[in-house]
Design an enzyme around this catalytic site. Structure first.
Site, PDB file in Angstrom:
ATOM      1  N   ASN A 182     -27.345  21.773 -35.300  1.00  0.00           N
ATOM      2  CA  ASN A 182     -25.956  21.352 -35.520  1.00  0.00           C
ATOM      3  C   ASN A 182     -25.788  19.864 -35.225  1.00  0.00           C
ATOM      4  OD1 ASN A 182     -23.947  23.521 -36.358  1.00  0.00           O
ATOM      5  ND2 ASN A 182     -25.166  24.608 -34.807  1.00  0.00           N
ATOM      6  N   ARG A 211     -22.065  24.653 -10.372  1.00  0.00           N
ATOM      7  CA  ARG A 211     -21.624  24.166 -11.683  1.00  0.00           C
ATOM      8  C   ARG A 211     -20.827  22.877 -11.568  1.00  0.00           C
ATOM      9  NH1 ARG A 211     -22.593  28.019 -15.610  1.00  0.00           N
ATOM     10  NH2 ARG A 211     -22.798  30.135 -14.851  1.00  0.00           N
ATOM     11  N   HIS A 224     -19.365  28.455 -32.375  1.00  0.00           N
ATOM     12  CA  HIS A 224     -19.855  29.763 -31.953  1.00  0.00           C
ATOM     13  C   HIS A 224     -20.283  30.550 -33.189  1.00  0.00           C
ATOM     14  CE1 HIS A 224     -20.308  33.229 -29.370  1.00  0.00           C
ATOM     15  NE2 HIS A 224     -19.682  33.953 -30.290  1.00  0.00           N
ATOM     16  N   ASP A 229     -15.393  30.968 -25.176  1.00  0.00           N
ATOM     17  CA  ASP A 229     -15.266  31.257 -26.612  1.00  0.00           C
ATOM     18  C   ASP A 229     -13.842  31.694 -26.966  1.00  0.00           C
ATOM     19  OD1 ASP A 229     -17.977  30.679 -26.922  1.00  0.00           O
ATOM     20  OD2 ASP A 229     -18.565  32.738 -26.493  1.00  0.00           O
ATOM     21  N   GLU A 241     -22.639  27.001 -40.284  1.00  0.00           N
ATOM     22  CA  GLU A 241     -22.303  26.181 -39.116  1.00  0.00           C
ATOM     23  C   GLU A 241     -22.455  24.703 -39.457  1.00  0.00           C
ATOM     24  OE1 GLU A 241     -23.924  27.244 -35.256  1.00  0.00           O
ATOM     25  OE2 GLU A 241     -24.451  29.238 -35.981  1.00  0.00           O
TER      26      GLU A 241
HETATM   27  C1  GAR Z   1     -25.983  27.832 -32.935  1.00  0.00           C
HETATM   28  O1  GAR Z   1     -26.070  29.025 -33.687  1.00  0.00           O
HETATM   29  C2  GAR Z   1     -24.691  27.806 -32.147  1.00  0.00           C
HETATM   30  O2  GAR Z   1     -23.595  28.338 -32.845  1.00  0.00           O
HETATM   31  C3  GAR Z   1     -25.050  28.677 -30.976  1.00  0.00           C
HETATM   32  O3  GAR Z   1     -26.350  28.283 -30.641  1.00  0.00           O
HETATM   33  C4  GAR Z   1     -27.027  27.841 -31.813  1.00  0.00           C
HETATM   34  C5  GAR Z   1     -27.567  26.463 -31.553  1.00  0.00           C
HETATM   35  O4  GAR Z   1     -28.331  26.016 -32.632  1.00  0.00           O
HETATM   36  N1  GAR Z   1     -24.130  28.510 -29.905  1.00  0.00           N
HETATM   37  C6  GAR Z   1     -23.790  29.480 -29.062  1.00  0.00           C
HETATM   38  O5  GAR Z   1     -24.250  30.612 -29.136  1.00  0.00           O
HETATM   39  C7  GAR Z   1     -22.789  29.084 -28.021  1.00  0.00           C
HETATM   40  N2  GAR Z   1     -22.359  30.230 -27.270  1.00  0.00           N
HETATM   41  P1  GAR Z   1     -28.697  24.478 -32.766  1.00  0.00           P
HETATM   42  O6  GAR Z   1     -29.220  24.022 -31.407  1.00  0.00           O
HETATM   43  O7  GAR Z   1     -29.786  24.474 -33.803  1.00  0.00           O
HETATM   44  O8  GAR Z   1     -27.474  23.725 -33.188  1.00  0.00           O
END
Ligand code: GAR
Length: 210
Positions: A14, A65, A109, A145, A174
Site C-alpha cells: 500500500n 504502548r 482495513h 477499525d 486497496e
Molecule cells: C493490507 O491488506 C492491509 O489492509 C492490512 O495489512 C495488509 C498490509 O499489506 N492491514 C490490516 O490488516 C490492518 N488491521 P501491505 O504491507 O502490502 O500494504
C-alpha cells in the site's frame, strides 16, 4: 498537498501504491517519513528506494504502548508530517498518539467494515464464506477499525477462494482506494459529520462501489 507520514509493519505494497501515485502526479502528497515497527519491514526498503526518509521504532524495545507512541509522535513531528497513513501497521495506537493527530490518522482495513474487524480479515472472510468481500479506508479513532469511513470497495468472493486468493483480490482494490482517499484529503474535500464522511464534489456513488 498533504505532508504525510506513513506507518508500516510489513510488505508495504500500500505504501508502494501511495509512492507510485505521488510519482505519477495523481496524489498531491509529500511523504515526509516512513516509520516501521520492525527492522525487516519491506516497506522501509521501498521508501529508501524512493528517496524517502525512514525510521524504525521497535515496539519490543518499549515497556508499554504509550512510550512507543510518544516516540512515533516525536519522529512524525520532527519530520513535519501533518497526516498519518497507516499502511499495514499492525499495532494498536493509544491516545498518546491519537490525541495530537486527532482526525488526521487514516487506516486501510482489508474488509468491508464493520464486518470482520481485527486481525486476519481476509481469512475471516474466506472462512465465513462471504460472497462480497472488500476493503475500507477510514479515519482512525480510539476503537479498533471503527472510525468514519472514507471509501470502500467490494470484490467478489468465490467458494474456492482461500485467504491468499481472496486477499490478493482485495489488495488490488486497496491499492486503488487508499491513494484516492488520500487525494480527497489532499484536496481538502473531506468533511466528517458525525459518523458520515462527506466528500465535496464527488458523485454520490464514489466511495461506495467500484
Ligand atoms: C493490507 O491488506 C492491509 O489492509 C492490512 O495489512 C495488509 C498490509 O499489506 N492491514 C490490516 O490488516 C490492518 N488491521 P501491505 O504491507 O502490502 O500494504
Amino acid at each position: 498537498t498533504i505532508a504525510l507520514g506513513v506507518l508500516v509493519s510489513g510488505s508495504g505494497s500500500n505504501l508502494q501504491a501511495i509512492i507510485d501515485r505521488v510519482g505519477d502526479g495523481s496524489l498531491d502528497a509529500d511523504i515526509r517519513i516512513v516509520i516501521a515497527n520492525k527492522p525487516d519491514a519491506q516497506g522501509l526498503e521501498r521508501a529508501r528506494k524512493a528517496g524517502i526518509a525512514t525510521a524504525c521504532v521497535r515496539h519490543d524495545e518499549f515497556p508499554e504502548r504509550e512510550s512507543f507512541d510518544r516516540e512515533l509522535v516525536r519522529l512524525l513531528r520532527e519530520a513535519e508530517a501533518r497526516f498519518v497513513a497507516l499502511a499495514g501497521f499492525m499495532r494498536i495506537l493509544t491516545p498518546v498518539f491519537l490525541t495530537p493527530f486527532a482526525g488526521r490518522v487514516i487506516n486501510i482495513h482489508p474488509a468491508l467494515l464493520p464486518a470482520c474487524p481485527g486481525l486476519r480479515a481476509q481469512e475471516q472472510q474466506a472462512g465465513h464464506g462471504v460472497r462480497l468481500a472488500g476493503c475500507t479506508v477510514h479515519f482512525v479513532d480510539e476503537e479498533m477499525d471503527h472510525g468514519p469511513i472514507i471509501i470502500q470497495a467490494a470484490v467478489p468472493a468465490y467458494a474456492d477462494d482461500d485467504e491468499a486468493t481472496l486477499g490478493a483480490r482485495i489488495l488490488e482494490m486497496e491499492h486503488r482506494i487508499y491513494p484516492q482517499a488520500l487525494q480527497w484529503i489532499a484536496q481538502d474535500r473531506v468533511q466528517v459529520v458525525g459518523r458520515q464522511v462527506v466528500v465535496r464534489g464527488a458523485s454520490r456513488t464514489m466511495g461506495t462501489l467500484w
